[in-house]
Motif scaffolding. Structure first.
Motif, mmCIF file in Angstrom:
data_model
loop_
_atom_site.group_PDB
_atom_site.id
_atom_site.type_symbol
_atom_site.label_atom_id
_atom_site.label_comp_id
_atom_site.label_asym_id
_atom_site.label_seq_id
_atom_site.Cartn_x
_atom_site.Cartn_y
_atom_site.Cartn_z
ATOM 1 N N UNK A 61 40.573 -44.825 20.121
ATOM 2 C CA UNK A 61 41.644 -43.991 19.341
ATOM 3 C C UNK A 61 43.064 -44.686 19.749
ATOM 4 N N UNK A 62 43.790 -44.391 19.321
ATOM 5 C CA UNK A 62 45.258 -45.131 19.866
ATOM 6 C C UNK A 62 45.771 -44.624 20.968
ATOM 7 N N UNK A 63 46.125 -45.072 22.222
ATOM 8 C CA UNK A 63 47.094 -43.913 23.069
ATOM 9 C C UNK A 63 47.732 -44.313 23.480
ATOM 10 N N UNK A 64 49.094 -43.347 23.219
ATOM 11 C CA UNK A 64 50.354 -43.718 23.221
ATOM 12 C C UNK A 64 51.116 -42.146 23.981
ATOM 13 N N UNK A 65 52.039 -41.999 23.898
ATOM 14 C CA UNK A 65 52.767 -40.353 24.351
ATOM 15 C C UNK A 65 52.504 -39.050 23.401
ATOM 16 N N UNK A 66 52.687 -39.289 21.944
ATOM 17 C CA UNK A 66 52.344 -38.406 21.467
ATOM 18 C C UNK A 66 50.995 -38.522 21.410
ATOM 19 N N UNK A 67 49.548 -39.215 20.872
ATOM 20 C CA UNK A 67 48.658 -39.527 20.348
ATOM 21 C C UNK A 67 47.813 -38.516 22.127
ATOM 22 N N UNK A 68 48.329 -38.699 23.244
ATOM 23 C CA UNK A 68 47.413 -38.741 24.019
ATOM 24 C C UNK A 68 48.030 -37.313 24.280
ATOM 25 N N UNK A 69 49.664 -36.063 23.907
ATOM 26 C CA UNK A 69 50.082 -35.218 23.773
ATOM 27 C C UNK A 69 48.965 -34.258 22.635
ATOM 28 N N UNK A 70 48.458 -34.559 22.064
ATOM 29 C CA UNK A 70 48.000 -33.996 20.824
ATOM 30 C C UNK A 70 46.679 -34.141 21.252
ATOM 31 N N UNK A 71 45.847 -34.799 21.544
ATOM 32 C CA UNK A 71 44.681 -34.913 22.048
ATOM 33 C C UNK A 71 44.463 -33.820 23.302
ATOM 34 N N UNK A 72 45.419 -34.122 23.991
ATOM 35 C CA UNK A 72 45.612 -32.382 26.028
ATOM 36 C C UNK A 72 45.721 -30.675 24.167
ATOM 37 N N UNK A 73 46.568 -31.232 23.555
ATOM 38 C CA UNK A 73 46.636 -29.986 22.754
ATOM 39 C C UNK A 73 45.684 -29.667 22.028
ATOM 40 N N UNK A 74 44.894 -30.353 21.495
ATOM 41 C CA UNK A 74 43.370 -30.023 21.018
ATOM 42 C C UNK A 74 42.603 -29.581 22.077
ATOM 43 N N UNK A 75 42.784 -29.949 23.413
ATOM 44 C CA UNK A 75 41.497 -29.087 24.124
ATOM 45 C C UNK A 75 42.135 -27.770 24.677
ATOM 46 N N UNK A 76 43.156 -27.337 24.134
ATOM 47 C CA UNK A 76 43.248 -26.256 25.040
ATOM 48 C C UNK A 76 43.667 -26.657 26.052
ATOM 49 N N UNK A 77 44.289 -27.986 26.573
ATOM 50 C CA UNK A 77 44.677 -28.302 27.725
ATOM 51 C C UNK A 77 45.910 -28.633 28.074
ATOM 52 N N UNK A 78 47.210 -28.912 27.099
ATOM 53 C CA UNK A 78 48.050 -29.502 27.416
ATOM 54 C C UNK A 78 48.482 -28.606 28.617
ATOM 55 N N UNK A 79 49.069 -26.940 28.186
ATOM 56 C CA UNK A 79 50.046 -26.640 28.572
ATOM 57 C C UNK A 79 49.427 -25.966 30.860
ATOM 58 N N UNK A 80 47.740 -26.908 30.688
ATOM 59 C CA UNK A 80 47.642 -26.314 32.194
ATOM 60 C C UNK A 80 48.458 -27.231 32.979
#
Length: 468
Positions: A66-85
């Protein structure tokens, strides 16, 4: 104690920021962070748990292409319900802005890694102190070995392999096969200096236990040291450090034999003071070669397997030995002898310990062993695997068992009286290759084996039997 463990929040943030700027560098981190837990994937190197979680996400994304950049990493964490953590999208943006360039990535990586190793040492030290109070007197030797292995593992930053799936090893196996096919005829292991033996074994393999066995005075020490001499001295293109544990013979006596072997000078003539000027010059040249080589000899007698393993680890750590020779197995003892009902069980523990050492250090360990007298009672007088003295465990643990025997059927005392013996090296077990008989000539006066004239029947290697 009130003190925080060694760490650097700044270095962790800058490392993650550099990875966001330069995603291909994630591979370098994976290589440097030898993770012991497939679940954390190297995240344990970060003291800040949120930083470790973000790093683990980056590694997962790379594995999934998967491409790695500011946007994709943020979305990946959000999809795992880990962004707020981890502090939300703001935290990821702050990491991206932490460094202007990824040029100093290696600097940040080394800080994070070194602080992690310091935390490991502190954890190990705390564990050692705690367990020391609960260790009974009879368990001290085992505990000391455990402690040394604990610290050695940290020093080596070893990966914890443990149980792995076949899929995880396929890439490495295919790469090894490709390498073999691209370098046809090239030995995969360390050359012994004996062509036919190298053909049979494909050289001495890393992590293998090679047993050379014979009756007393039949040349097992000479053969092992001839191989050690080739590895460390005579193989001028690629000499390698060798470690030797000589439990029977003092180091000085072993070196005298090596001087005569390398210089091809009669040891009997030296003892009687009959050497010529030419022979003396040959000894001096041999002395220079041996002095320049890395041959490390420990002649401590009555070693336990725990003591030998501890010394071998230090040889590997300090000198990077590529071959270890142990002369010989039956002179060793296991710690806490009272725990074994008989000598066979004790030898089994020693043999298992030597095999484990070979795998731990990832080098070939050549172990000398005595044979019992059963072969002399047998018609033909040829030794078998079952003649290994005092334990069948040696046969089970060894990857290779080579038995030295005279080419004819004479008794030991007749053969020992000869200066030149026509011998045969019987490859009685070869876990990953053929068995067979290799003709050798043993010049007892210079303690050296040579390849003998090869007969067709001698080199007809038999397919290996399935061994456990």
């Amino acid at each position: 104690m009130g003190r925080s463990l060694p760490h650097s929040d700044d270095a962790e943030r800058c490392l993650l920021g550099s990875l966001l700027l330069n995603p291909p560098a994630i591979s370098e981190c994976i290589e440097k962070f030898a993770s012991k837990d497939p679940k954390t994937r190297g995240g344990e190197y970060f003291y800040n748990e949120n930083h470790g979680l973000i790093y683990r996400t980056l590694v997962d994304m790379q594995d999934e292409h998967e491409p790695v950049d500011l946007m994709t990493v943020t979305q990946k964490l959000a999809g795992r319900n880990q962004l707020e953590r981890v502090g939300g999208a703001v935290a990821i943006t702050q990491l991206s802005n932490a460094v202007p360039t990824a040029g100093n990535l290696e600097f940040y990586l080394n800080i994070v890694r070194q602080r992690y190793r310091l935390r490991q040492l502190i954890e190990a030290g705390t564990q050692i102190v705690t367990e020391s109070y609960g260790t009974l007197d009879e368990g001290v030797d085992d505990f000391v070995d455990h402690v040394e292995r604990l610290v050695f593992d940290i020093a080596q930053e070893k990966s914890a392999h443990g149980v792995v799936s076949g899929a995880d090893v396929v890439k490495e196996a295919v790469h090894e096969i490709d390498d073999i096919l691209q370098h046809k005829g090239k030995l995969r292991g360390i050359s012994t200096g004996f062509t036919e033996l190298d053909k049979c074994l494909d050289g001495l393999q890393r992590g293998s236990m090679i047993v050379i066995a014979a009756r007393p005075s039949m040349g097992k020490t000479s053969l092992a040291m001839n191989i050690a001499e080739h590895v460390a001295i005579l193989n001028s293109e690629n000499p390698m450090p060798v470690g030797v544990f000589s439990l029977e013979m003092p180091a000085v006596q072993l070196i005298i034999r090596m001087l005569c072997s390398v210089g091809e000078v009669s040891m009997n003539r030296i003892r009687r003071g009959l050497s010529t000027d030419v022979e003396y010059k040959s000894l001096i040249n041999s002395a220079k070669k041996i002095s320049n080589a890395k041959i490390l000899i420990d002649d401590t007698g009555d070693l336990t397997i725990m003591e030998l393993r501890a010394k071998a680890r230090r040889m590997k750590a300090n000198h990077d030995i590529q071959l270890l020779v142990v002369d010989y197995l039956q002179l060793m003892r296991a710690p806490m002898r009272g725990n074994y009902d008989n000598r066979q069980q004790e030898i089994a523990a020693i043999s298992g310990g030597l095999k484990a050492l070979a795998k731990e250090l990832k080098i070939p360990v050549m172990v000398l062993s005595q044979l019992n007298r059963e072969a002399e009672k047998r018609e033909g007088g040829r030794p078998r695997l079952s003649d290994l003295r005092e334990s069948g465990a040696i046969e089970q643990d060894a990857d290779v068992v080579a038995l030295i025997a005279p080419k004819d059927d004479r008794k030991d005392e007749e053969v020992v009286a000869e200066e030149i013996t026509q011998a045969v090296l019987i490859i009685a077990k070869n876990r990953n290759g053929p068995q067979g008989k290799i003709p050798l000539q043993f010049r007892r006066d210079i303690t050296r084996f040579f390849s003998a004239a090869i007969e067709e029947s001698d080199v007809a290697m038999t397919p290996r039997e399935e061994t456990m």
